[in-house]
Design a protein around this motif. Structure first.
Motif, short mmCIF file in Angstrom:
data_model
loop_
_atom_site.label_atom_id
_atom_site.label_comp_id
_atom_site.label_asym_id
_atom_site.label_seq_id
_atom_site.Cartn_x
_atom_site.Cartn_y
_atom_site.Cartn_z
N ARG A 131 0.83 -1.21 0.00
CA ARG A 131 0.00 0.00 0.00
C ARG A 131 0.86 1.26 0.00
NH1 ARG A 131 -3.82 -3.31 3.46
NH2 ARG A 131 -2.06 -3.47 4.84
N ARG A 132 1.97 1.20 0.73
CA ARG A 132 2.91 2.31 0.77
C ARG A 132 4.28 1.79 0.35
NH1 ARG A 132 2.98 5.29 6.31
NH2 ARG A 132 3.71 3.26 6.90
N SER A 133 5.03 2.61 -0.33
CA SER A 133 6.37 2.21 -0.74
C SER A 133 7.25 2.00 0.49
CB SER A 133 7.01 3.28 -1.63
OG SER A 133 6.28 3.42 -2.81
N PRO A 134 8.06 0.96 0.49
CA PRO A 134 8.95 0.75 1.63
C PRO A 134 9.99 1.86 1.69
CG PRO A 134 9.21 -1.01 0.00
CD PRO A 134 8.17 -0.08 -0.51
N PRO A 135 10.36 2.27 2.89
CA PRO A 135 11.32 3.38 3.00
C PRO A 135 12.73 2.97 2.59
CG PRO A 135 10.82 2.49 5.17
CD PRO A 135 9.90 1.80 4.20
N ASP A 136 13.49 3.98 2.22
CA ASP A 136 14.91 3.82 1.95
C ASP A 136 15.60 3.69 3.30
OD1 ASP A 136 17.61 4.15 1.44
OD2 ASP A 136 17.34 5.80 0.03
N LEU A 137 16.05 2.50 3.63
CA LEU A 137 16.66 2.26 4.93
C LEU A 137 18.05 2.86 5.06
CD1 LEU A 137 15.55 -1.43 5.55
CD2 LEU A 137 14.47 0.68 6.36
N THR A 138 18.65 3.25 3.94
CA THR A 138 20.01 3.80 3.99
C THR A 138 20.03 5.26 4.44
OG1 THR A 138 20.05 4.53 1.68
CG2 THR A 138 20.72 2.25 2.13
N THR A 139 18.87 5.90 4.49
CA THR A 139 18.81 7.32 4.87
C THR A 139 18.13 7.55 6.21
OG1 THR A 139 16.74 7.65 3.66
CG2 THR A 139 18.80 8.06 2.45
N LEU A 140 17.92 6.50 6.98
CA LEU A 140 17.22 6.66 8.26
C LEU A 140 17.97 7.60 9.20
CD1 LEU A 140 16.10 2.96 8.84
CD2 LEU A 140 14.67 4.89 8.12
N ALA A 141 19.27 7.43 9.31
CA ALA A 141 20.05 8.31 10.19
C ALA A 141 20.09 9.74 9.63
CB ALA A 141 21.47 7.76 10.36
N LYS A 142 20.31 9.85 8.34
CA LYS A 142 20.38 11.17 7.70
C LYS A 142 19.08 11.94 7.94
CE LYS A 142 21.04 13.23 3.14
NZ LYS A 142 21.20 12.94 1.71
N ASN A 143 17.96 11.26 7.87
CA ASN A 143 16.66 11.91 8.07
C ASN A 143 16.31 12.11 9.54
OD1 ASN A 143 16.35 11.93 5.30
ND2 ASN A 143 15.19 10.03 5.27
N ASN A 144 17.19 11.68 10.43
CA ASN A 144 16.96 11.80 11.87
C ASN A 144 18.15 12.53 12.52
OD1 ASN A 144 15.34 11.23 14.22
ND2 ASN A 144 16.85 9.68 14.77
N ASN A 145 18.57 13.62 11.90
CA ASN A 145 19.67 14.45 12.42
C ASN A 145 20.95 13.66 12.64
OD1 ASN A 145 18.09 16.85 12.51
ND2 ASN A 145 17.15 16.10 14.40
N GLY A 146 21.20 12.68 11.78
CA GLY A 146 22.44 11.91 11.84
C GLY A 146 22.46 10.78 12.84
N VAL A 147 21.33 10.52 13.47
CA VAL A 147 21.27 9.47 14.49
C VAL A 147 20.31 8.39 14.03
CG1 VAL A 147 20.68 8.94 16.89
CG2 VAL A 147 21.73 11.13 16.32
N LEU A 148 20.79 7.16 13.97
CA LEU A 148 19.93 6.04 13.61
C LEU A 148 19.02 5.73 14.80
CD1 LEU A 148 19.33 3.96 11.38
CD2 LEU A 148 20.97 2.45 12.49
N PRO A 149 17.71 5.79 14.62
CA PRO A 149 16.78 5.58 15.74
C PRO A 149 16.66 4.09 16.10
CG PRO A 149 15.55 5.95 13.73
CD PRO A 149 17.01 6.10 13.38
N MET A 150 17.70 3.55 16.73
CA MET A 150 17.79 2.12 17.02
C MET A 150 16.62 1.61 17.86
SD MET A 150 20.41 0.93 15.44
CE MET A 150 21.25 -0.45 16.17
N ASN A 151 16.26 2.35 18.90
CA ASN A 151 15.17 1.87 19.76
C ASN A 151 13.87 1.74 18.98
OD1 ASN A 151 16.78 1.64 22.02
ND2 ASN A 151 16.26 3.69 22.78
N ARG A 152 13.57 2.75 18.19
CA ARG A 152 12.33 2.71 17.41
C ARG A 152 12.37 1.58 16.37
NH1 ARG A 152 7.37 2.20 17.25
NH2 ARG A 152 6.36 2.89 15.36
#
Length: 143
Positions: free
Chosen positions: A59-80
């Motif tokens: 239903r929704r396109s899967p996210p680009d997992l390589t930009t998760l940290a970049k889109n979160n101020n440089g921090v990979l949201p590991m807990n989430r």
């Protein structure tokens, strides 16, 4: 006597260097990448950029997992990410295309436990598999 000890040390050193050379020559198993390819690549793509062969069926396109940290101020949201994979805080019914890997892994590990008929900590193995996957996702982040 000193000469014999030197020879033993030399033989041990040569043996260790040969063994370490063999270890370096053997291919290493990247468990995180294996986990990713087996369980995530169909939707997220082998490169993690959201371009998997099954992505267009969602239903929704899967996210680009390589930009998760970049889109979160440089921090990979590991807990989430861990929570999403484990299924914590995710409704059991509703619009969720991604499998809850914690539950999937638990089913697999429970089957192994029955087959092993011994001491086997399935929840610990599930945690390890999720953490291995998260470590791999951390390595594929764009800088």
């Amino acid at each position: 006597m000193v000469k014999k000890q030197v020879n033993k040390v030399g033989v041990i050193a040569v043996g260790l260097s040969l063994c370490s050379g063999l270890a370096l020559a053997q291919p290493s198993n990247d468990l995180g990448k294996i986990e990713f390819v087996n369980n995530c690549a169909a939707c997220h793509g082998v490169d993690g950029k959201g371009n998997g062969v099954m992505g267009n069926l969602l239903r929704r396109s899967p996210p680009d997992l390589t930009t998760l940290a970049k889109n979160n101020n440089g921090v990979l949201p590991m807990n989430r990410l861990y929570e999403v994979m484990e299924g914590a805080g995710v409704p059991s019914h509703g619009v969720r295309d991604m499998p809850i890997w914690g539950k999937e892994y638990l089913v697999e590990e429970s089957q192994r436990l029955r087959e092993a008929r011994g001491a086997y900590d399935a929840p610990a193995v599930v945690r390890a598999r999720i953490l291995t996957l998260l470590e791999y996702i951390s390595r594929i982040q764009v800088r």
